[in-house]
Design a protein around this motif. Structure first.
Motif, PDB file in Angstrom:
ATOM      1  N   ASN A   5      -6.365  71.763 -49.913  1.00 20.30           N
ATOM      2  CA  ASN A   5      -6.958  70.868 -50.907  1.00 20.30           C
ATOM      3  C   ASN A   5      -8.408  71.274 -51.163  1.00 20.30           C
ATOM      4  O   ASN A   5      -9.136  71.588 -50.222  1.00 20.30           O
ATOM      5  CB  ASN A   5      -6.926  69.425 -50.411  1.00 20.30           C
ATOM      6  N   LEU A   6      -8.810  71.233 -52.412  1.00 22.73           N
ATOM      7  CA  LEU A   6     -10.207  71.531 -52.767  1.00 22.73           C
ATOM      8  C   LEU A   6     -10.882  70.265 -53.262  1.00 22.73           C
ATOM      9  O   LEU A   6     -10.309  69.515 -54.050  1.00 22.73           O
ATOM     10  CB  LEU A   6     -10.285  72.570 -53.884  1.00 22.73           C
ATOM     11  N   LEU A   7     -12.119  70.058 -52.784  1.00 26.57           N
ATOM     12  CA  LEU A   7     -12.916  68.926 -53.272  1.00 26.57           C
ATOM     13  C   LEU A   7     -14.263  69.484 -53.737  1.00 26.57           C
ATOM     14  O   LEU A   7     -15.078  69.920 -52.930  1.00 26.57           O
ATOM     15  CB  LEU A   7     -13.114  67.892 -52.154  1.00 26.57           C
ATOM     16  N   GLY A   8     -14.454  69.504 -55.037  1.00 31.73           N
ATOM     17  CA  GLY A   8     -15.683  70.078 -55.580  1.00 31.73           C
ATOM     18  C   GLY A   8     -16.672  69.005 -55.972  1.00 31.73           C
ATOM     19  O   GLY A   8     -16.297  67.955 -56.485  1.00 31.73           O
ATOM     20  N   ILE A   9     -17.937  69.295 -55.713  1.00 31.07           N
ATOM     21  CA  ILE A   9     -19.001  68.341 -56.039  1.00 31.07           C
ATOM     22  C   ILE A   9     -19.918  68.954 -57.094  1.00 31.07           C
ATOM     23  O   ILE A   9     -20.488  70.025 -56.883  1.00 31.07           O
ATOM     24  CB  ILE A   9     -19.802  67.968 -54.776  1.00 31.07           C
ATOM     25  N   CYS A  10     -20.049  68.270 -58.216  1.00 31.53           N
ATOM     26  CA  CYS A  10     -20.932  68.681 -59.304  1.00 31.53           C
ATOM     27  C   CYS A  10     -20.614  70.123 -59.735  1.00 31.53           C
ATOM     28  O   CYS A  10     -19.483  70.427 -60.091  1.00 31.53           O
ATOM     29  CB  CYS A  10     -22.383  68.493 -58.881  1.00 31.53           C
ATOM     30  N   GLN A  11     -21.594  71.009 -59.656  1.00 27.83           N
ATOM     31  CA  GLN A  11     -21.344  72.395 -60.040  1.00 27.83           C
ATOM     32  C   GLN A  11     -20.247  73.004 -59.149  1.00 27.83           C
ATOM     33  O   GLN A  11     -19.466  73.845 -59.594  1.00 27.83           O
ATOM     34  CB  GLN A  11     -22.629  73.211 -59.906  1.00 27.83           C
ATOM     35  N   GLY A  12     -20.205  72.536 -57.899  1.00 26.21           N
ATOM     36  CA  GLY A  12     -19.137  72.992 -56.994  1.00 26.21           C
ATOM     37  C   GLY A  12     -17.772  72.568 -57.518  1.00 26.21           C
ATOM     38  O   GLY A  12     -16.761  73.222 -57.239  1.00 26.21           O
ATOM     39  N   GLY A  13     -17.743  71.469 -58.263  1.00 26.49           N
ATOM     40  CA  GLY A  13     -16.504  71.040 -58.903  1.00 26.49           C
ATOM     41  C   GLY A  13     -16.094  72.024 -59.984  1.00 26.49           C
ATOM     42  O   GLY A  13     -14.911  72.368 -60.120  1.00 26.49           O
ATOM     43  N   THR A  14     -17.076  72.488 -60.744  1.00 28.07           N
ATOM     44  CA  THR A  14     -16.784  73.487 -61.780  1.00 28.07           C
ATOM     45  C   THR A  14     -16.281  74.775 -61.126  1.00 28.07           C
ATOM     46  O   THR A  14     -15.341  75.407 -61.615  1.00 28.07           O
ATOM     47  CB  THR A  14     -18.052  73.770 -62.612  1.00 28.07           C
ATOM     48  N   PHE A  15     -16.905  75.140 -60.028  1.00 27.23           N
ATOM     49  CA  PHE A  15     -16.439  76.325 -59.289  1.00 27.23           C
ATOM     50  C   PHE A  15     -14.988  76.117 -58.817  1.00 27.23           C
ATOM     51  O   PHE A  15     -14.159  77.020 -58.887  1.00 27.23           O
ATOM     52  CB  PHE A  15     -17.314  76.576 -58.055  1.00 27.23           C
ATOM     53  N   SER A  16     -14.715  74.912 -58.313  1.00 23.29           N
ATOM     54  CA  SER A  16     -13.369  74.618 -57.800  1.00 23.29           C
ATOM     55  C   SER A  16     -12.342  74.683 -58.920  1.00 23.29           C
ATOM     56  O   SER A  16     -11.214  75.157 -58.720  1.00 23.29           O
ATOM     57  CB  SER A  16     -13.341  73.224 -57.158  1.00 23.29           C
ATOM     58  N   VAL A  17     -12.743  74.191 -60.091  1.00 28.07           N
ATOM     59  CA  VAL A  17     -11.846  74.262 -61.251  1.00 28.07           C
ATOM     60  C   VAL A  17     -11.547  75.722 -61.590  1.00 28.07           C
ATOM     61  O   VAL A  17     -10.391  76.107 -61.793  1.00 28.07           O
ATOM     62  CB  VAL A  17     -12.495  73.526 -62.457  1.00 28.07           C
ATOM     63  N   CYS A  18     -12.599  76.525 -61.642  1.00 28.73           N
ATOM     64  CA  CYS A  18     -12.408  77.948 -61.958  1.00 28.73           C
ATOM     65  C   CYS A  18     -11.520  78.610 -60.910  1.00 28.73           C
ATOM     66  O   CYS A  18     -10.581  79.352 -61.247  1.00 28.73           O
ATOM     67  CB  CYS A  18     -13.762  78.670 -62.015  1.00 28.73           C
ATOM     68  N   TYR A  19     -11.820  78.341 -59.650  1.00 28.63           N
ATOM     69  CA  TYR A  19     -11.048  78.967 -58.578  1.00 28.63           C
ATOM     70  C   TYR A  19      -9.569  78.551 -58.658  1.00 28.63           C
ATOM     71  O   TYR A  19      -8.667  79.385 -58.540  1.00 28.63           O
ATOM     72  CB  TYR A  19     -11.621  78.596 -57.207  1.00 28.63           C
ATOM     73  N   SER A  20      -9.360  77.265 -58.854  1.00 34.11           N
ATOM     74  CA  SER A  20      -7.981  76.766 -58.899  1.00 34.11           C
ATOM     75  C   SER A  20      -7.223  77.348 -60.079  1.00 34.11           C
ATOM     76  O   SER A  20      -6.008  77.555 -60.009  1.00 34.11           O
ATOM     77  CB  SER A  20      -7.981  75.232 -58.991  1.00 34.11           C
ATOM     78  N   ALA A  21      -7.952  77.592 -61.175  1.00 37.35           N
ATOM     79  CA  ALA A  21      -7.299  78.194 -62.338  1.00 37.35           C
ATOM     80  C   ALA A  21      -6.962  79.662 -62.071  1.00 37.35           C
ATOM     81  O   ALA A  21      -5.948  80.178 -62.555  1.00 37.35           O
ATOM     82  CB  ALA A  21      -8.199  78.082 -63.561  1.00 37.35           C
ATOM     83  N   LEU A  22      -7.806  80.321 -61.291  1.00 37.66           N
ATOM     84  CA  LEU A  22      -7.585  81.740 -61.000  1.00 37.66           C
ATOM     85  C   LEU A  22      -6.593  81.946 -59.856  1.00 37.66           C
ATOM     86  O   LEU A  22      -5.873  82.930 -59.827  1.00 37.66           O
ATOM     87  CB  LEU A  22      -8.916  82.417 -60.648  1.00 37.66           C
TER      88      LEU A  22
END
Lengths: 334, 353
Positions: free
Chosen positions: B142-159
């Motif tokens: 499970n990924l939990l991204g915070i703020c910009q880390g959330g954007t990173f998590s979105v990118c990572y999850s998409a990739l």
């Protein structure tokens, strides 16, 4: 002040707010509870001065301090029109020189200094423009604040403390600030200020680098170049590592080891001894050896024997012996 | 009737109280000056360059075998997720039986100025995810991204959707051009390339100055005036000092990563346009087919709700849920209300998946 008119207007508005405040707390005829302390419309200057001083200091803290970390930056209340802090020379002196073409050995350096002077002038202009915007925001905020404490009949909220009054000011100021900042004009002024500062810094760094280089000292650009190379090299090593030990390669390697294990297990003890003896013989002839696969295929034997031993680190990448997986990485003999 | 009724008596009383608080403040500030952040025991389990992966020590029986990796922003430090014992998202998640990991990006220095988003997302996050997958013997985490880390998590999850079981984003910007996004508006005319080329890494002080300039009267003045109210209370002042430390203990941003984020995400709004490329791969939000929980704050001045809510329009997942919490960008993690609601919501949502 960067723009005397803008800030003078703000001071006038501040005075009007002060008058309104006094009338509000003391009654329109100024005969209220504060009259015993000498406050009346004709004698408000001491209080106003203190208030004004506090207000201006506050503004400096808000808008001036964050910019102070930046070379070439001004901030609220700073006078950037006459001189700059770095060279103690009026920008007009820099600008006046640009009409005369530089000649001789220092021509190119001279041109760079002129670029810097132009950039500094642009930065000062941009900083002043942003300051004008901020002064305008403060004036607009003070006007709205004055209005909010004047039109009190419509509102049943009562302010009984200095803190309450202060909080009302903050709320009003933030509202006005948010409205003004979201205009295209402010965004452009903000961008210009950052960009002109960055441009001046960049030119200054280049001149500084040239001076460092002339003294055989390391410079920013040299460091950047090294970092760039190091970063590229690290990426290359990672990519190589992934190719050598990537998931697919490892899987193929494991499969080959399994196949070899099964093959060895299937041999009779005599055959195993013979195989072992052959392996030892091959090992003695070829240094170094990391695995049995290539001996069986004779790859090692095909390698030019006359090649001199190269440094270990230089060989390790190409001669990492993992069977037929990396055969395409064999270096061509030179 | 005048609306303002500040009488000499009232003012005298107010100033007297303020003077008393100021007097007490000296001793209080002395007592609170050593306030440290963090309340949970943790262990470094993996390191790559300056980036450290921590695993938090379980506080109860772990009831969910799938670990949660917290991906924080590059701005500020991740300590905010574990500020103190009664304001700690991490502690609360541990108390609910989750296995928590956190990536600490460290303090980038001059040698890190070339680190790009590809380094952060495809190397650091990916290596951390792989480590956790191996350690927990799970194919997905499970990924939990915070703020910009959330954007990173979105990118990572998409990739790398094959490695992410559930994605939780908190106060995460997705649409960077919403009408009320002041930060994006301020950056609209900034020449990002010139800024990075002349600055190298972008200093934490500069970023903080810009963040404070979003609400300058409130953040640079009023909060210190209000601090006066609690200057005789050591515990409250200690929390204030912890927040101060967290806000101003601000690492620089690696220049290249800042360039890409400011230009491609903020200025070009590339995430929802589908033209963000991390390394050689395009980030397609429709690739997010795992369950997604999108948490946002109703009064967020940094990431307006609309900027986060945009995620729902673009994800490919059938299992998408948005949750609004009262408060601001930081309040989501440190306010008492959110502290009670947020961990429960996350734990419950994960438990159902």
């Amino acid at each position: 002040m960067s723009d005397p008119n803008a800030w003078a207007e703000m001071q006038q508005q501040l005075q009007r707010v002060w008058q309104t405040l006094l009338q509000q707390v003391n009654g329109a005829d100024m005969g209220g509870p504060w009259s015993q302390f000498g406050f009346d419309p004709g004698q408000t200057q001491p209080g106003l001065d203190a208030f004004s001083q506090w207000f201006n200091k506050g503004l400096y803290g808000l808008f001036g301090a964050p910019l102070q970390g930046w070379p070439f930056s001004g901030g609220v209340g700073s006078d950037r029109s006459a001189s700059n802090a770095w060279f103690g020379m009026a920008p007009s002196e820099f600008v006046a020189m640009k009409d005369l073409p530089p000649l001789g050995l220092n021509r190119e350096t001279e041109l760079r200094w002129r670029e810097l002077s132009e950039a500094l002038k642009d930065q000062i202009d941009a900083s002043n423009q942003l300051n004008r915007q901020l002064a305008g925001i403060c004036t607009a905020a003070l006007k709205r604040f004055q209005k909010s404490i004047t039109n009190n009949e419509k509102d049943d909220i009562e302010i009984t403390s200095l803190r309450g009054l202060y909080d009302l000011w903050i709320i009003t100021a933030e509202q006005v600030y948010a409205e003004q900042v979201m205009t295209p004009g402010y965004s452009k002024a903000f961008g210009n200020c950052i960009n002109s500062t960055a441009r001046a810094r960049k030119i200054w760094q280049e001149l500084s680098d040239a001076a460092q280089a002339s003294m055989n000292q390391p410079s920013r650009s040299e460091l950047d170049s090294l970092i760039e190379r190091q970063h590229a090299l690290a990426a290359e090593v990672r990519a190589l590592g992934e190719r050598v030990l990537g998931d697919k390669d490892l899987a193929a390697l494991h499969a080959r080891i399994d196949a070899l294990s099964q093959h060895v297990e299937g041999l009779t003890p005599a055959e195993q001894n013979k195989q072992s003896a052959d392996d030892n013989s091959a090992t003695a002839k070829k240094q170094p050896v990391h695995g049995p696969a290539k001996h069986k295929r004779g790859v090692a034997a095909k390698r030019p024997r006359k090649a001199k031993a190269r440094p270990r680190a230089a060989r390790s990448v190409h001669e990492f012996d993992i069977g037929n997986i990396r055969s395409e990485t064999e270096p061509s003999p030179k | 009737m005048p609306r303002i009724r500040i009488t000499p008596k009232n003012l005298y009383a107010e100033l007297s109280t303020a003077a008393e608080k100021l007097n007490a403040g000296r001793a209080t500030l002395q007592a609170a000056k050593d306030a440290t952040l963090g309340s949970c025991a943790r262990q470094e389990v993996f390191r790559i360059d300056n980036v450290v992966l921590y695993r938090y020590q379980a506080r109860t029986v772990v009831d969910n075998p799938v670990p949660v990796l917290i991906v924080y922003a590059l701005v500020n430090r991740p300590d905010m997720a574990d500020l103190q014992h009664d304001r700690s998202l991490i502690r609360s998640l541990l108390d609910r039986g989750l296995d928590i990991y956190l990536i600490d990006w460290g303090y980038p220095d001059g040698a890190d100025r070339r680190l790009s988003l590809e380094d952060y997302i495809c190397r650091y996050v990916d290596a951390s995810v792989d480590f956790i997958r191996a350690a927990a013997k799970q194919t997905k985490i499970n990924l939990l991204g915070i703020c910009q880390g959330g954007t990173f998590s979105v990118c990572y999850s998409a990739l790398r959707p094959e490695k992410v079981r559930n994605l939780i984003t908190t106060v995460t910007p997705i649409d960077f051009h919403t009408r009320d996004d002041m930060l994006s508006h301020l950056f609209r005319h900034v020449d990002v390339d010139l800024l990075v080329d002349s600055s190298g890494n972008i200093s934490g002080d500069m970023l903080n100055a810009i963040f404070l300039s979003l609400k300058p009267f409130r953040l640079a003045q009023q909060k210190y005036v209000h601090m006066l109210d609690t200057l005789d209370d050591v515990e409250t002042t200690r929390m204030f000092m912890r927040m101060e430390k967290w806000i101003f203990d601000s690492p620089a941003l690696a220049g290249e990563a800042f360039r890409e984020f400011a230009r491609d995400f903020y200025q070009n709004n590339g995430l929802i346009k589908g033209n963000i490329r991390i390394g050689d791969r395009r980030v397609a939000l429709e690739s997010l087919r795992m369950p997604v929980l999108n948490i946002y704050a109703s009064n967020d001045h940094l990431v307006p709700p609309a900027a986060s809510l945009a995620l729902g329009e673009y994800v490919g997942s059938d299992d998408y849920q948005a949750l609004e919490f009262p408060g601001g960008h930081i309040g989501l993690y440190v306010s008492l209300t959110a502290h009670e609601l947020l961990p429960s919501a996350i734990h419950e949502w994960l438990g159902q998946r």
